[in-house]
Design an enzyme around this catalytic site. Structure first.
Site, mmCIF file in Angstrom:
data_model
loop_
_atom_site.group_PDB
_atom_site.id
_atom_site.type_symbol
_atom_site.label_atom_id
_atom_site.label_comp_id
_atom_site.label_asym_id
_atom_site.label_seq_id
_atom_site.Cartn_x
_atom_site.Cartn_y
_atom_site.Cartn_z
ATOM 1 N N ASP A 1 -38.795 -3.859 17.754
ATOM 2 C CA ASP A 1 -37.878 -2.725 17.635
ATOM 3 C C ASP A 1 -36.597 -3.035 18.395
ATOM 4 O O ASP A 1 -36.634 -3.600 19.499
ATOM 5 C CB ASP A 1 -38.528 -1.452 18.190
ATOM 6 C CG ASP A 1 -37.762 -0.204 17.785
ATOM 7 O OD1 ASP A 1 -37.361 -0.124 16.612
ATOM 8 O OD2 ASP A 1 -37.576 0.680 18.623
ATOM 9 N N THR B 1 -45.935 4.132 15.491
ATOM 10 C CA THR B 1 -44.686 3.999 14.753
ATOM 11 C C THR B 1 -45.008 4.351 13.313
ATOM 12 O O THR B 1 -45.862 3.704 12.695
ATOM 13 C CB THR B 1 -44.138 2.561 14.835
ATOM 14 O OG1 THR B 1 -43.893 2.227 16.200
ATOM 15 C CG2 THR B 1 -42.853 2.428 14.035
ATOM 16 N N GLU C 1 -37.587 8.982 16.966
ATOM 17 C CA GLU C 1 -36.394 8.170 16.791
ATOM 18 C C GLU C 1 -36.238 7.869 15.304
ATOM 19 O O GLU C 1 -37.125 7.286 14.683
ATOM 20 C CB GLU C 1 -36.454 6.873 17.599
ATOM 21 C CG GLU C 1 -36.318 7.097 19.101
ATOM 22 C CD GLU C 1 -36.085 5.812 19.875
ATOM 23 O OE1 GLU C 1 -36.217 4.723 19.279
ATOM 24 O OE2 GLU C 1 -35.766 5.905 21.075
ATOM 25 N N GLU D 1 -35.069 5.821 12.421
ATOM 26 C CA GLU D 1 -34.726 4.420 12.243
ATOM 27 C C GLU D 1 -34.993 3.984 10.807
ATOM 28 O O GLU D 1 -35.640 4.677 10.022
ATOM 29 C CB GLU D 1 -35.549 3.526 13.191
ATOM 30 C CG GLU D 1 -35.396 3.861 14.664
ATOM 31 C CD GLU D 1 -36.008 2.811 15.582
ATOM 32 O OE1 GLU D 1 -36.184 1.653 15.130
ATOM 33 O OE2 GLU D 1 -36.305 3.149 16.732
ATOM 34 N N GLN E 1 -41.567 6.281 29.666
ATOM 35 C CA GLN E 1 -40.563 5.213 29.605
ATOM 36 C C GLN E 1 -39.697 5.176 30.863
ATOM 37 O O GLN E 1 -39.391 4.102 31.386
ATOM 38 C CB GLN E 1 -39.682 5.409 28.369
ATOM 39 C CG GLN E 1 -38.674 4.303 28.143
ATOM 40 C CD GLN E 1 -37.900 4.510 26.844
ATOM 41 O OE1 GLN E 1 -38.144 5.440 26.093
ATOM 42 N NE2 GLN E 1 -36.946 3.623 26.582
ATOM 43 N N HIS F 1 -26.050 5.828 19.607
ATOM 44 C CA HIS F 1 -27.275 6.123 20.361
ATOM 45 C C HIS F 1 -27.241 5.453 21.730
ATOM 46 O O HIS F 1 -27.509 6.090 22.756
ATOM 47 C CB HIS F 1 -28.492 5.647 19.573
ATOM 48 C CG HIS F 1 -29.779 5.733 20.330
ATOM 49 N ND1 HIS F 1 -30.396 6.931 20.633
ATOM 50 C CD2 HIS F 1 -30.574 4.758 20.865
ATOM 51 C CE1 HIS F 1 -31.507 6.697 21.308
ATOM 52 N NE2 HIS F 1 -31.643 5.386 21.466
ATOM 53 N N ARG G 1 -40.578 9.727 26.536
ATOM 54 C CA ARG G 1 -39.428 9.465 27.399
ATOM 55 C C ARG G 1 -39.779 9.486 28.886
ATOM 56 O O ARG G 1 -39.191 8.735 29.674
ATOM 57 C CB ARG G 1 -38.334 10.502 27.127
ATOM 58 C CG ARG G 1 -37.861 10.577 25.688
ATOM 59 C CD ARG G 1 -37.244 9.285 25.224
ATOM 60 N NE ARG G 1 -36.663 9.423 23.888
ATOM 61 C CZ ARG G 1 -36.154 8.430 23.191
ATOM 62 N NH1 ARG G 1 -36.174 7.193 23.684
ATOM 63 N NH2 ARG G 1 -35.651 8.631 21.987
ATOM 64 N N LYS H 1 -43.799 3.313 24.077
ATOM 65 C CA LYS H 1 -43.539 3.062 22.658
ATOM 66 C C LYS H 1 -44.797 2.632 21.902
ATOM 67 O O LYS H 1 -44.721 2.309 20.720
ATOM 68 C CB LYS H 1 -42.488 1.959 22.533
ATOM 69 C CG LYS H 1 -41.161 2.278 23.204
ATOM 70 C CD LYS H 1 -40.320 3.211 22.367
ATOM 71 C CE LYS H 1 -38.902 3.300 22.890
ATOM 72 N NZ LYS H 1 -38.014 4.004 21.958
ATOM 73 N N ASP I 1 -39.867 5.791 15.383
ATOM 74 C CA ASP I 1 -40.368 5.147 16.598
ATOM 75 C C ASP I 1 -40.675 6.240 17.629
ATOM 76 O O ASP I 1 -39.820 6.604 18.437
ATOM 77 C CB ASP I 1 -39.310 4.167 17.117
ATOM 78 C CG ASP I 1 -39.686 3.544 18.451
ATOM 79 O OD1 ASP I 1 -40.892 3.358 18.683
ATOM 80 O OD2 ASP I 1 -38.778 3.248 19.249
ATOM 81 N N GLU J 1 -31.108 12.805 22.626
ATOM 82 C CA GLU J 1 -29.665 12.999 22.467
ATOM 83 C C GLU J 1 -29.328 14.437 22.075
ATOM 84 O O GLU J 1 -28.380 15.020 22.601
ATOM 85 C CB GLU J 1 -29.138 12.052 21.399
ATOM 86 C CG GLU J 1 -29.286 10.580 21.715
ATOM 87 C CD GLU J 1 -29.017 9.744 20.489
ATOM 88 O OE1 GLU J 1 -27.840 9.440 20.234
ATOM 89 O OE2 GLU J 1 -29.991 9.405 19.774
#
Length: 415
Positions: free
Chosen positions: A125, A254, A198, A200, A237, A132, A234, A250, A230, A360
């Site tokens: 990834d 997915t 996410e 993607e 992470q 972003h 958070r 992560k 994905d 975001e």
């Protein structure tokens, strides 16, 4: 390029994701048929296993469609990919002469269950969307240091877990992990409280390599594209990522869409990457338009409540193409395999409504997002269903991917 008309009437409507111009590849089953490869056309699926068994499709001396995944075709290379697309177009076009032998091989999509369309060999990834990366960097380091020093020179990525790539419709269980808030001295082991999506795209490598690739060679090696979510914890992470980057945050899952849209179907929608702020090194320089003009969207639906459109953006907002990502991946001599999956990184645009993650959209949880149902969200709650959609707009038709969905289910009970 205008709409190519099919004898399957549902493929000629402006609202279908699957006109004759598309012909994406998936895997399906029905109560009467075990899992097998199929091609989407309008509201029908063309049974590739049956077509090969009956000699309607005959590409090589050995069978390619006696297995429920598309890797066997990928490994044949671009010449066979092109031969199959040409044969399918001939069989399904309005002027087809072999309609009588093809009609019995069609399965209504409404009767089918969709499965993973490929065996994922490896999963990488990337972090290749400038909007972003700028948004996330601004939150944590301020606007002056938003982008790491290397970001404008190469596509940054990490190696993920191929084993946790799942097909659209698979439930996503909230993960446990180590969480540490600033006001605590030590971490706690808890379910993630800041679980996120996410938005993607995923590029699927179709041909293997054992050494460096040019950008043009990398582009030629890509078989097709899928929507990709994905899922990201958070809070896990934030505690784990220094100094080696994402790991367990992560690894939960997915999600990918069930239909692989081929590069050939997307060729009319190629577009260039954005202007470069600093020149790229020669091995990564742009050699032509290798991004695609694909409209993308995300909806969020709380349990038993209507969905809200929370983001709309476009794949052309990426700073690095999948070809550049693959070329960079191979620079060390790292072998690439047929079936490797490359996540683009979160696709966000310049405005708030174009942000492809809740991190975001809620600005790290400080600005809750209001939904049409009256609920608010900073991060995902149990029961939330996320749906990604995407399509390229042609002249009276669109090239779509279907949808990529996942519903959050509660974390496992403490043991």
């Amino acid at each position: 390029m205008p709409l190519k008309r099919s004898w399957i009437s549902s493929a000629n409507t402006a609202d279908t994701d699957f006109p004759l111009n598309n012909l994406p590849y998936g895997v399906f089953s029905t109560p009467a048929l075990d899992a097998r490869c199929g091609v989407a056309i309008g509201d029908m699926i063309f049974d590739m296993q049956a077509a090969e068994e009956q000699g309607v499709i005959d590409l090589t001396d050995e069978p390619l469609f006696d297995v429920p995944f598309w890797n066997e075709l990928m490994e044949q290379g671009p010449a066979v990919w092109t031969a199959l697309r040409n044969r399918l177009t001939d069989l399904l076009a309005e002027s087809a002469r072999d309609r009588a032998m093809v009609e019995p091989l069609m399965v209504p999509m409404g009767e089918a269950t969709l499965h993973m369309p490929l065996v994922v060999s490896e999963y990488t990834d990337f972090y290749a969307g400038r909007h972003h990366a700028t948004n996330v960097g601004t939150m944590f380091r301020g606007p002056e240091n938003a982008l790491p020093p290397n970001w404008l020179h190469m596509p940054i990525g990490y190696n993920g877990r191929a084993s946790s790539v799942v097909v659209s419709g698979t439930d996503i269980r909230r993960p446990w992990g180590q969480l540490k808030s600033p006001d605590h001295d030590v971490p706690a082991y808890l379910p993630s409280r800041r679980f996120d999506l996410e938005l993607e795209m995923g590029a699927i490598v179709g041909t293997s390599s054992s050494g460096p690739l040019t950008v043009d060679q990398a582009d030629a090696a890509i078989f097709g594209y899928v929507l990709l979510n994905d899922w990201s914890a958070r809070d896990i992470q934030a505690w784990e990522y220094q100094p080696l980057g994402p790991f367990q945050a992560k690894a939960t899952a997915t999600s990918i869409s069930p239909w692989i849209v081929t590069k050939a179907a997307l060729d009319p929608f190629r577009t260039s990457t954005p202007p470069r702020e600093v020149p790229l090194l020669d091995h990564l320089k742009d050699t032509g338009p290798m991004l695609y003009d694909i409209d993308l969207s995300v909806t969020l639906a709380p349990a038993d409540k209507p969905a809200t459109m929370i983001a709309q953006t476009n794949y052309k907002e990426m700073y690095y193409s999948s070809a550049q990502q693959l070329a960079h991946h191979a620079t060390s001599g790292c072998p690439m395999n047929a079936g490797d999956l490359l996540g683009s990184g979160t696709i966000s645009g310049p405005t708030k409504s174009e942000r492809g993650s809740l991190l975001e959209l809620s600005w790290g949880g400080k600005e809750p997002l209001s939904l049409d149902s009256g609920d608010t969200r900073t991060f995902l709650e149990d029961g939330d269903t996320l749906t990604l959609a995407g399509h390229a707009n042609g002249d009276g038709y669109k090239i779509g991917f279907g949808t990529c969905t996942g519903t959050i289910i509660p974390a496992l009970k403490a043991t």
